[in-house]
Scaffold this motif. Sequence first.
Motif, PDB file in Angstrom:
ATOM      1  N   SER A  54       0.824  -1.405   0.073  1.00 10.40           N
ATOM      2  CA  SER A  54       0.028  -0.057   0.053  1.00 10.40           C
ATOM      3  C   SER A  54       0.889   1.408   0.104  1.00 10.40           C
ATOM      4  CB  SER A  54      -0.985   0.094   0.989  1.00 10.40           C
ATOM      5  OG  SER A  54      -0.361  -0.160   2.500  1.00 10.40           O
ATOM      6  N   ILE A  55       2.102   1.278  -0.255  1.00  9.48           N
ATOM      7  CA  ILE A  55       3.032   2.387  -0.241  1.00  9.48           C
ATOM      8  C   ILE A  55       3.202   2.871  -1.592  1.00  9.48           C
ATOM      9  CG2 ILE A  55       5.272   3.554   0.453  1.00  9.48           C
ATOM     10  CD1 ILE A  55       4.790   1.847   3.147  1.00  9.48           C
ATOM     11  N   VAL A  56       2.893   4.031  -1.997  1.00 11.02           N
ATOM     12  CA  VAL A  56       3.171   4.446  -3.564  1.00 11.02           C
ATOM     13  C   VAL A  56       4.609   5.173  -3.462  1.00 11.02           C
ATOM     14  CG1 VAL A  56       2.530   5.766  -5.635  1.00 11.02           C
ATOM     15  CG2 VAL A  56       0.877   4.461  -4.168  1.00 11.02           C
ATOM     16  N   GLY A  57       5.575   4.674  -3.836  1.00 11.69           N
ATOM     17  CA  GLY A  57       7.073   5.177  -3.541  1.00 11.69           C
ATOM     18  C   GLY A  57       7.835   5.590  -5.086  1.00 11.69           C
ATOM     19  N   PHE A  58       8.534   6.605  -4.700  1.00 13.08           N
ATOM     20  CA  PHE A  58       9.275   7.184  -6.112  1.00 13.08           C
ATOM     21  C   PHE A  58      10.890   7.383  -5.725  1.00 13.08           C
ATOM     22  CE2 PHE A  58       4.914   8.527  -5.419  1.00 13.08           C
ATOM     23  CZ  PHE A  58       4.474   8.550  -7.011  1.00 13.08           C
ATOM     24  N   GLY A  59      11.524   6.750  -6.694  1.00  7.51           N
ATOM     25  CA  GLY A  59      12.794   6.475  -6.275  1.00  7.51           C
ATOM     26  C   GLY A  59      13.357   5.617  -5.221  1.00  7.51           C
ATOM     27  N   SER A  60      14.416   5.189  -5.132  1.00  7.51           N
ATOM     28  CA  SER A  60      14.959   4.474  -3.731  1.00  7.51           C
ATOM     29  C   SER A  60      16.307   5.138  -3.299  1.00  7.51           C
ATOM     30  CB  SER A  60      14.805   3.161  -4.248  1.00  7.51           C
ATOM     31  OG  SER A  60      16.082   2.927  -5.323  1.00  7.51           O
ATOM     32  N   ARG A  61      16.448   4.709  -2.026  1.00  6.21           N
ATOM     33  CA  ARG A  61      17.913   4.957  -1.266  1.00  6.21           C
ATOM     34  C   ARG A  61      18.056   3.971  -0.498  1.00  6.21           C
ATOM     35  NH1 ARG A  61      17.722   7.597   3.616  1.00  6.21           N
ATOM     36  NH2 ARG A  61      15.605   7.722   4.621  1.00  6.21           N
ATOM     37  N   HIS A  62      19.390   3.628  -0.328  1.00  8.91           N
ATOM     38  CA  HIS A  62      19.835   2.659   0.432  1.00  8.91           C
ATOM     39  C   HIS A  62      20.338   3.241   2.023  1.00  8.91           C
ATOM     40  CE1 HIS A  62      21.398  -1.557   1.396  1.00  8.91           C
ATOM     41  NE2 HIS A  62      22.412  -0.812   1.845  1.00  8.91           N
ATOM     42  N   TYR A  63      19.859   2.359   3.054  1.00  8.80           N
ATOM     43  CA  TYR A  63      20.156   2.837   4.326  1.00  8.80           C
ATOM     44  C   TYR A  63      20.873   1.901   5.005  1.00  8.80           C
ATOM     45  CZ  TYR A  63      16.385   0.158   5.912  1.00  8.80           C
ATOM     46  OH  TYR A  63      15.363  -1.011   5.926  1.00  8.80           O
ATOM     47  N   ARG A  64      21.744   2.357   6.184  1.00  5.00           N
ATOM     48  CA  ARG A  64      22.369   1.561   6.894  1.00  5.00           C
ATOM     49  C   ARG A  64      22.544   2.058   8.400  1.00  5.00           C
ATOM     50  NH1 ARG A  64      27.545  -1.713   5.359  1.00  5.00           N
ATOM     51  NH2 ARG A  64      26.473  -3.615   6.431  1.00  5.00           N
ATOM     52  N   TYR A  65      21.997   1.323   9.296  1.00  9.01           N
ATOM     53  CA  TYR A  65      21.899   1.771  10.667  1.00  9.01           C
ATOM     54  C   TYR A  65      23.096   1.579  11.325  1.00  9.01           C
ATOM     55  CZ  TYR A  65      17.002   2.541   9.918  1.00  9.01           C
ATOM     56  OH  TYR A  65      15.622   3.020   9.597  1.00  9.01           O
ATOM     57  N   GLU A  66      23.505   1.874  12.277  1.00  7.86           N
ATOM     58  CA  GLU A  66      24.650   1.596  13.053  1.00  7.86           C
ATOM     59  C   GLU A  66      24.714   0.182  13.723  1.00  7.86           C
ATOM     60  OE1 GLU A  66      25.705   4.370  16.249  1.00  7.86           O
ATOM     61  OE2 GLU A  66      25.637   5.865  15.040  1.00  7.86           O
ATOM     62  N   SER A  67      23.578  -0.427  13.971  1.00 10.85           N
ATOM     63  CA  SER A  67      23.034  -1.595  14.448  1.00 10.85           C
ATOM     64  C   SER A  67      23.803  -2.799  13.269  1.00 10.85           C
ATOM     65  CB  SER A  67      21.708  -1.925  14.725  1.00 10.85           C
ATOM     66  OG  SER A  67      20.988  -1.994  13.547  1.00 10.85           O
ATOM     67  N   GLY A  68      23.862  -2.103  12.017  1.00 11.72           N
ATOM     68  CA  GLY A  68      24.206  -3.121  10.805  1.00 11.72           C
ATOM     69  C   GLY A  68      23.063  -3.456   9.859  1.00 11.72           C
ATOM     70  N   ARG A  69      21.779  -3.250  10.372  1.00  7.74           N
ATOM     71  CA  ARG A  69      20.597  -3.169   9.753  1.00  7.74           C
ATOM     72  C   ARG A  69      20.686  -2.462   8.521  1.00  7.74           C
ATOM     73  NH1 ARG A  69      15.011  -5.392  10.087  1.00  7.74           N
ATOM     74  NH2 ARG A  69      13.685  -4.062   8.984  1.00  7.74           N
ATOM     75  N   GLU A  70      20.243  -2.940   7.238  1.00  7.47           N
ATOM     76  CA  GLU A  70      20.085  -1.998   5.966  1.00  7.47           C
ATOM     77  C   GLU A  70      19.081  -2.595   5.151  1.00  7.47           C
ATOM     78  OE1 GLU A  70      23.545  -2.553   3.139  1.00  7.47           O
ATOM     79  OE2 GLU A  70      24.261  -4.264   4.847  1.00  7.47           O
ATOM     80  N   GLY A  71      18.680  -1.514   4.140  1.00  2.00           N
ATOM     81  CA  GLY A  71      17.925  -1.794   3.025  1.00  2.00           C
ATOM     82  C   GLY A  71      17.693  -0.642   2.256  1.00  2.00           C
ATOM     83  N   ASP A  72      16.644  -0.781   1.622  1.00  6.92           N
ATOM     84  CA  ASP A  72      16.369   0.097   0.546  1.00  6.92           C
ATOM     85  C   ASP A  72      14.921   0.663   0.982  1.00  6.92           C
ATOM     86  OD1 ASP A  72      18.579   0.154  -1.315  1.00  6.92           O
ATOM     87  OD2 ASP A  72      17.878  -1.997  -1.711  1.00  6.92           O
ATOM     88  N   THR A  73      14.729   1.686   0.671  1.00  5.67           N
ATOM     89  CA  THR A  73      13.333   2.600   0.893  1.00  5.67           C
ATOM     90  C   THR A  73      13.164   3.760  -0.151  1.00  5.67           C
ATOM     91  OG1 THR A  73      12.143   3.850   2.660  1.00  5.67           O
ATOM     92  CG2 THR A  73      14.473   4.452   2.618  1.00  5.67           C
ATOM     93  N   PRO A  74      11.881   3.910  -0.380  1.00  7.19           N
ATOM     94  CA  PRO A  74      11.552   5.084  -1.574  1.00  7.19           C
ATOM     95  C   PRO A  74      12.203   6.296  -0.921  1.00  7.19           C
ATOM     96  CG  PRO A  74       9.412   4.124  -0.692  1.00  7.19           C
ATOM     97  CD  PRO A  74      10.614   3.344  -0.081  1.00  7.19           C
ATOM     98  N   ARG A  75      12.726   7.307  -1.848  1.00  2.44           N
ATOM     99  CA  ARG A  75      13.146   8.555  -1.413  1.00  2.44           C
ATOM    100  C   ARG A  75      12.008   9.401  -1.020  1.00  2.44           C
ATOM    101  NH1 ARG A  75      16.917  11.099  -6.024  1.00  2.44           N
ATOM    102  NH2 ARG A  75      16.604  12.701  -4.737  1.00  2.44           N
ATOM    103  N   ILE A  76      10.719   9.261  -1.570  1.00  5.28           N
ATOM    104  CA  ILE A  76       9.559   9.675  -1.037  1.00  5.28           C
ATOM    105  C   ILE A  76       8.538   8.936  -1.415  1.00  5.28           C
ATOM    106  CG2 ILE A  76      10.322  12.351  -1.175  1.00  5.28           C
ATOM    107  CD1 ILE A  76       8.870  12.424  -3.864  1.00  5.28           C
ATOM    108  N   ALA A  77       7.465   8.843  -0.486  1.00  7.77           N
ATOM    109  CA  ALA A  77       6.207   8.013  -0.776  1.00  7.77           C
ATOM    110  C   ALA A  77       4.856   8.698  -0.132  1.00  7.77           C
ATOM    111  CB  ALA A  77       6.394   6.766  -0.088  1.00  7.77           C
ATOM    112  N   PHE A  78       3.847   8.086  -0.394  1.00  5.79           N
ATOM    113  CA  PHE A  78       2.619   8.251   0.224  1.00  5.79           C
ATOM    114  C   PHE A  78       1.870   7.101   0.262  1.00  5.79           C
ATOM    115  CE2 PHE A  78       1.441   8.957  -4.088  1.00  5.79           C
ATOM    116  CZ  PHE A  78       0.163   8.491  -4.186  1.00  5.79           C
TER     117      PHE A  78
END
Length: 133
Positions: A50-74
């Motif tokens: 149910s999330i309409v996203g545009f573009g993507s960016r990679h993230y990485r937390y200090e905990s080591g968890r990482e992934g991809d998420t839309p740059r903007i979304a609704f």
Amino acid sequence: MSETKTKPTGADVSAFLDTVEHPTRRADGHALRTLFERVSSEPACLWGPSIVGFGSRHYRYESGREGDTPRIAFSPRKASLVFYLHHYDGYDADLATLGKHKPGKGCLYIGKLADVDQARLETMVRKAWEASA
């Protein structure tokens, strides 16, 4: 570590938006798609169910968890429109002049587009897009 559930699905965004029950929220969803595509110059992509996203960016937390998420979304949810916008310098000042909304942790809730200043919302989407690069 658990795998993130919010990933691009390849599902038809127009078909998803057409299933939104509330007629105003459905129309607002289509209008937002147009606005977000204009701002980002990226096609809409359904992330998860149910999330309409545009573009993507990679993230990485200090905990080591990482992934991809839309740059903007609704997401046109049952109770309100939910915006996922990267915070930027001046975000809170822009919120103060947006109109009727509820801030959330990492998101923004709006009942309907008619409740907010459309030009201010577009400015916020543009600034969030630029800040998320």
